[in-house]
Scaffold this motif. Structure first.
Motif, short mmCIF file in Angstrom:
data_model
loop_
_atom_site.label_atom_id
_atom_site.label_comp_id
_atom_site.label_asym_id
_atom_site.label_seq_id
_atom_site.Cartn_x
_atom_site.Cartn_y
_atom_site.Cartn_z
N THR A 55 1.39 -1.57 0.25
CA THR A 55 0.16 0.17 0.08
C THR A 55 0.84 0.93 -0.13
O THR A 55 0.65 2.42 -0.75
CB THR A 55 -1.08 -0.19 1.79
OG1 THR A 55 -1.75 -1.37 1.27
CG2 THR A 55 -1.87 1.37 1.61
N ARG A 65 -2.05 -1.14 -8.41
CA ARG A 65 -3.32 -2.81 -8.58
C ARG A 65 -3.82 -2.32 -9.86
O ARG A 65 -4.22 -1.05 -9.80
CB ARG A 65 -3.79 -2.40 -7.24
CG ARG A 65 -2.67 -2.32 -5.92
CD ARG A 65 -3.77 -2.24 -4.92
NE ARG A 65 -2.38 -3.56 -3.49
CZ ARG A 65 -3.16 -2.89 -2.16
NH1 ARG A 65 -3.16 -1.47 -2.79
NH2 ARG A 65 -1.85 -2.98 -1.35
N GLU A 66 -4.24 -4.07 -10.42
CA GLU A 66 -5.57 -3.66 -11.01
C GLU A 66 -6.52 -4.89 -10.62
O GLU A 66 -5.80 -5.58 -10.07
CB GLU A 66 -4.71 -4.36 -12.40
CG GLU A 66 -4.59 -2.98 -13.46
CD GLU A 66 -4.07 -3.04 -14.95
OE1 GLU A 66 -4.69 -4.50 -15.70
OE2 GLU A 66 -3.70 -1.92 -14.99
N LYS A 67 -7.48 -3.70 -10.23
CA LYS A 67 -8.58 -5.06 -9.78
C LYS A 67 -8.66 -6.30 -10.23
O LYS A 67 -8.76 -6.50 -11.58
CB LYS A 67 -10.31 -4.10 -9.95
CG LYS A 67 -10.49 -3.59 -8.58
CD LYS A 67 -12.27 -3.86 -8.13
CE LYS A 67 -11.83 -2.82 -6.54
NZ LYS A 67 -12.37 -1.97 -7.26
N GLY A 68 -8.77 -7.88 -8.95
CA GLY A 68 -8.33 -8.76 -9.56
C GLY A 68 -7.53 -9.77 -10.92
O GLY A 68 -7.36 -10.63 -11.04
N ARG A 69 -6.49 -9.08 -10.92
CA ARG A 69 -5.47 -8.83 -11.76
C ARG A 69 -3.96 -9.46 -10.73
O ARG A 69 -3.44 -9.53 -11.37
CB ARG A 69 -5.51 -7.88 -12.79
CG ARG A 69 -6.45 -8.21 -14.17
CD ARG A 69 -5.82 -7.84 -15.21
NE ARG A 69 -4.65 -7.72 -15.69
CZ ARG A 69 -3.48 -7.05 -16.43
NH1 ARG A 69 -3.87 -6.16 -16.69
NH2 ARG A 69 -2.36 -7.98 -16.87
N THR A 71 -0.89 -6.59 -8.91
CA THR A 71 0.17 -5.79 -8.16
C THR A 71 1.18 -5.37 -9.52
O THR A 71 1.84 -6.81 -9.83
CB THR A 71 0.79 -5.24 -7.08
OG1 THR A 71 -0.56 -5.48 -6.12
CG2 THR A 71 1.08 -3.76 -6.23
N ALA A 200 -7.66 6.82 -7.56
CA ALA A 200 -7.83 6.45 -5.94
C ALA A 200 -8.11 8.02 -4.88
O ALA A 200 -7.11 7.88 -4.29
CB ALA A 200 -8.01 5.37 -5.35
#
Ligand code: GLP
Length: 240
Positions: A55, A65-69, A71, A200
């Protein structure tokens, strides 16, 4: 790899380790790094600790980060010189990137007192209020809110603002840009700006206000720019 006796917290040691691996190209730009589970096994620490390190590196702009994929390793931040009076278009082209603009606001308004004072205008004068998102190779980099005296640039159009404002001023209007004063400060991104910049929240941004004058001394713009702090660092040469 980690020194559990050290005064340096474990999560910082993990950050340093990953930074080193990235610097040595073990994980090149845009490559995926090991998952939280893999890293926690590798270091023999909890996933919570690994998550804290990741983080922090995401916040620093080193990883994304890519959601579901997973870091990934981010591209290096852009080094923006603070010495020259260059335009966004020139800056991107100098780096071999393709500049892009999305015009999201263009109107003629009476400016607030602070902007009026910076531009040295009477209370009756109108300014073009221009809001543009600026892109480098399709990645949003900054939002610029510009205020330009209508009297000075009466023919400024939506079309001109799709390209370079400075090119319009110099090539079309044949005015000579002279110098500028910049004020720079840190801030948290506003929700609206975070959406435009595709970041974000909470996110740190750098705000720069530029007040620019023509060679003849007339002030032609006040620009408040919001730069992504995960994509930019600023550099100036200083002497003594
Ligand atoms: C930079 C400056 C702005 C300036 C702009 C012009 O981004 N921060 O103050 O208005 O360049 O860029 P362009 O000529 O590409 O529109």
């Amino acid at each position: 790899m980690l020194d559990k006796q050290s005064a340096i917290p474990i999560y910082v040691q993990i950050e340093d380790y990953l930074k080193q691996q990235i610097a040595q190209d073990v994980y090149p730009v845009k490559s995926i790094i090991p998952s939280e589970r893999e890293l926690s096994e590798l270091f023999g620490v909890s996933r919570m600790t690994v998550r804290q390190s990741l983080t922090n590196l995401v916040k620093e702009g080193l990883l994304y980060r890519e959601k579901g994929r997973g870091t990934f390793v981010a591209e290096e931040k852009m080094e923006q010189p603070l010495n020259g009076l260059t335009s966004f278009t020139e800056d991107m082209k100098a780096r071999g990137l393709s500049p892009g603009t999305k015009l999201i606001g263009f109107s003629q308004v009476r400016p607030d007192p602070q902007i009026r004072a910076r531009l040295g205008l009477s209370s009756e004068a109108l300014v073009h209020k221009v809001v543009r998102i600026r892109y480098a190779d399709n990645t949003p980099m900054a939002i610029e809110r510009s205020y330009l005296p209508v009297d000075l640039l009466p023919t400024l159009s939506e079309e001109a603002l799709q390209g370079s404002l400075y090119a319009f001023i110099e090539q079309q209007e044949k005015l000579v840009i002279g110098q500028a004063t910049q004020r720079m400060e840190a801030a948290l991104a506003k929700k609206e700006d975070a959406e435009y910049l595709q970041i974000a929240i909470p996110a740190a941004v750098v705000q720069i206000e530029r007040v620019s004058t023509l060679e003849d001394g007339r002030t032609f713009e006040v620009v408040r720019s919001t730069y992504r702090s995960d994509r930019y660092k600023f550099i100036s040469e200083i002497g003594r």
